[in-house]
Design a protein around this motif. Structure first.
Motif, PDB file in Angstrom:
ATOM      1  N   LEU A 117       9.893  -4.587   2.033  1.00  0.00           N
ATOM      2  CA  LEU A 117      10.822  -3.848   2.893  1.00  0.00           C
ATOM      3  C   LEU A 117      11.428  -2.656   2.147  1.00  0.00           C
ATOM      4  O   LEU A 117      11.468  -1.534   2.673  1.00  0.00           O
ATOM      5  N   LYS A 118      11.874  -2.889   0.924  1.00  0.00           N
ATOM      6  CA  LYS A 118      12.485  -1.814   0.136  1.00  0.00           C
ATOM      7  C   LYS A 118      11.491  -0.675  -0.104  1.00  0.00           C
ATOM      8  O   LYS A 118      11.844   0.506  -0.014  1.00  0.00           O
ATOM      9  N   GLN A 119      10.233  -1.037  -0.416  1.00  0.00           N
ATOM     10  CA  GLN A 119       9.219  -0.015  -0.683  1.00  0.00           C
ATOM     11  C   GLN A 119       8.867   0.762   0.588  1.00  0.00           C
ATOM     12  O   GLN A 119       8.643   1.976   0.552  1.00  0.00           O
ATOM     13  N   GLU A 133      -0.927  -1.160   0.664  1.00  0.00           N
ATOM     14  CA  GLU A 133      -2.194  -0.405   0.668  1.00  0.00           C
ATOM     15  C   GLU A 133      -2.583   0.000   2.094  1.00  0.00           C
ATOM     16  O   GLU A 133      -3.010   1.131   2.340  1.00  0.00           O
ATOM     17  N   LEU A 134      -2.433  -0.943   3.027  1.00  0.00           N
ATOM     18  CA  LEU A 134      -2.765  -0.640   4.422  1.00  0.00           C
ATOM     19  C   LEU A 134      -1.804   0.384   5.020  1.00  0.00           C
ATOM     20  O   LEU A 134      -2.213   1.291   5.750  1.00  0.00           O
ATOM     21  N   LEU A 135      -0.521   0.240   4.720  1.00  0.00           N
ATOM     22  CA  LEU A 135       0.486   1.146   5.271  1.00  0.00           C
ATOM     23  C   LEU A 135       0.277   2.594   4.807  1.00  0.00           C
ATOM     24  O   LEU A 135       0.591   3.538   5.543  1.00  0.00           O
ATOM     25  N   ARG A 136      -0.229   2.741   3.600  1.00  0.00           N
ATOM     26  CA  ARG A 136      -0.463   4.096   3.064  1.00  0.00           C
ATOM     27  C   ARG A 136      -1.722   4.727   3.652  1.00  0.00           C
ATOM     28  O   ARG A 136      -1.915   5.935   3.537  1.00  0.00           O
ATOM     29  N   LYS A 137      -2.572   3.905   4.291  1.00  0.00           N
ATOM     30  CA  LYS A 137      -3.839   4.419   4.826  1.00  0.00           C
ATOM     31  C   LYS A 137      -3.795   4.655   6.337  1.00  0.00           C
ATOM     32  O   LYS A 137      -4.493   5.518   6.845  1.00  0.00           O
ATOM     33  N   GLY A 160       2.510  -8.652   0.064  1.00  0.00           N
ATOM     34  CA  GLY A 160       3.119  -7.329   0.153  1.00  0.00           C
ATOM     35  C   GLY A 160       2.287  -6.221  -0.449  1.00  0.00           C
ATOM     36  O   GLY A 160       2.315  -5.078   0.032  1.00  0.00           O
ATOM     37  N   LEU A 161       1.517  -6.548  -1.498  1.00  0.00           N
ATOM     38  CA  LEU A 161       0.691  -5.531  -2.154  1.00  0.00           C
ATOM     39  C   LEU A 161      -0.403  -5.040  -1.208  1.00  0.00           C
ATOM     40  O   LEU A 161      -0.633  -3.826  -1.074  1.00  0.00           O
ATOM     41  N   GLU A 162      -1.084  -5.984  -0.548  1.00  0.00           N
ATOM     42  CA  GLU A 162      -2.109  -5.608   0.432  1.00  0.00           C
ATOM     43  C   GLU A 162      -1.493  -4.801   1.572  1.00  0.00           C
ATOM     44  O   GLU A 162      -2.088  -3.845   2.066  1.00  0.00           O
ATOM     45  N   ARG A 200       8.818 -14.973   1.696  1.00  0.00           N
ATOM     46  CA  ARG A 200       8.302 -15.596   0.475  1.00  0.00           C
ATOM     47  C   ARG A 200       6.787 -15.483   0.431  1.00  0.00           C
ATOM     48  O   ARG A 200       6.061 -16.155   1.172  1.00  0.00           O
ATOM     49  N   MET A 201       6.291 -14.608  -0.459  1.00  0.00           N
ATOM     50  CA  MET A 201       4.845 -14.381  -0.614  1.00  0.00           C
ATOM     51  C   MET A 201       4.548 -14.074  -2.074  1.00  0.00           C
ATOM     52  O   MET A 201       5.436 -13.627  -2.819  1.00  0.00           O
ATOM     53  N   PRO A 202       3.297 -14.296  -2.496  1.00  0.00           N
ATOM     54  CA  PRO A 202       2.932 -13.968  -3.880  1.00  0.00           C
ATOM     55  C   PRO A 202       2.823 -12.454  -4.095  1.00  0.00           C
ATOM     56  O   PRO A 202       2.738 -11.678  -3.144  1.00  0.00           O
ATOM     57  N   LEU A 203       2.825 -12.054  -5.348  1.00  0.00           N
ATOM     58  CA  LEU A 203       2.668 -10.666  -5.798  1.00  0.00           C
ATOM     59  C   LEU A 203       3.854  -9.784  -5.401  1.00  0.00           C
ATOM     60  O   LEU A 203       4.654  -9.388  -6.237  1.00  0.00           O
TER      61      LEU A 203
END
Length: 349
Positions: free
Chosen positions: A69-71, A44-48, A39-41, A59-62
């Protein structure tokens, strides 16, 4: 063409997804323009870059899928999010839906699941605009949940629509008007999937709220309450069985209530023993095939009796009954009314 971001911590899954036949035959509706392993990666992509649809594992790390989804919703990064999970638990779907997910797909996925979900997503993405109420996006998914026969899933969606209506409308009257618009879209969506439903219902009564009648009520009514009513009315006409033969038998009878279907004929079609097929149908549907046919024919008769131009003997003939007295007797045993009394009672209303 809409841009997709695939988010999953397993590269092998992302490769498998990209090789699915749907992307070749979707006629340029979608393209996978980005990948992320958590989700962290993804954030970053969604903001660019501009992404129209996010397909993410839960179910994913970080940063997991629900947090992602919430963010996404908080920052308004993407209009459509479809969740993936190996767990077919309602709690996962419920949490996703309550936080604004468009759809929820259980792994392992195949081309049929992808095509079904993404075609609905394409319809949604094509229809939304800055002025369109956000509640509209849930109607196609709501239709799918109603047809799945799962009341819990259906009501979660319906309550979410209620929440959106609260945001989008200022008055009770405006909310009621929006509800009617949504009910009309829901009717169209359901009939596009199950056109036979109009044989058994006066659709305008089931999918329309009489605003004048409701104005005098002291307590506000909700979209979810109306959907609950629709679900209960439609349920007997949506066969819920995992057995292919039984499901096809039900759909044949539902689509052609005027025909003289026989268990013997269907047994020959499926190359099975007639007694076995009859037992299988009763085991799955809790009634015999002949009882199921009679139920459908009598319900169809109720709708045909609304047409004052049709004689009762003509209705009997249309439904495959050569003896009008026999038809009338079955109708009365089923409804408690003779056909003529039933019609007179309807016309008085």
């Amino acid at each position: 063409m809409y841009n997709i971001l695939v988010v999953d911590d397993r590269e092998v899954f992302r490769r498998k997804l990209k090789r699915m036949p749907y992307w070749e035959k979707c006629n340029g509706k979608f393209r996978i323009s980005g990948e992320a392993s958590n989700g962290l990666e993804a954030l970053e992509l969604l903001r660019k870059q501009k992404i129209d649809l996010v397909l993410t594992d839960i179910r994913m790390p970080l940063v997991d899928g629900i947090s992602l989804l919430k963010q996404i919703k908080q920052e308004n990064l993407c209009s459509c999010v479809i969740l993936l999970s190996e767990y077919a638990k309602f709690s996962y779907a419920k949490e996703g839906i309550l936080n604004g997910a468009f759809d929820y797909i259980v792994k392992p996925i195949d081309n049929t699941k992808v095509e079904d979900s993404f075609e609905r997503a394409y319809t949604f993405l094509s229809s939304i605009s800055e002025t369109a109420p956000s509640s509209v996006r849930y109607i196609d998914a709501l239709a799918e949940y109603i047809l799945s026969g799962n009341l819990d899933d259906t009501m979660v969606y319906a309550r979410h629509v209620d929440d959106e209506l609260e945001k989008d409308t200022q008055s009770r009257e405006a909310r009621a008007i929006c509800m009617n618009d949504l009910l009309k879209k829901l009717e169209e969506s359901l009939l596009s999937i199950k056109p036979y439903l109009k044989k058994y219902f006066m659709m305008k009564d089931l999918f329309h709220i009489d605003l004048q009648e409701r104005t005098n009520e002291t307590e506000a009514f909700t979209f979810a309450e109306w959907i609950s009513r629709i679900f209960k009315e439609l349920k007997p006409f949506i066969p819920k069985t995992d057995n292919r033969m039984v499901r096809e038998m039900c759909e044949l009878a539902l689509e052609q209530p005027e025909e003289k279907h026989s268990l013997a004929g269907l047994a020959n079609t499926y190359f099975v023993n007639q007694k076995y097929l009859g037992s299988l149908f009763k085991q799955e549907m809790k009634v015999s095939f002949s009882q199921y046919l009679t139920f459908l024919k009598m319900r169809r008769a109720e709708i045909l009796l609304l047409d004052k131009c049709l004689k009762i003997y003509e209705i009997a003939e249309v439904l495959g009954y050569e003896d009008v007295e026999y038809f009338s007797r079955i109708f009365k045993n089923t409804t408690g009314w003779s056909p003529s009394s039933y019609r007179e009672n309807l016309l008085r209303k």
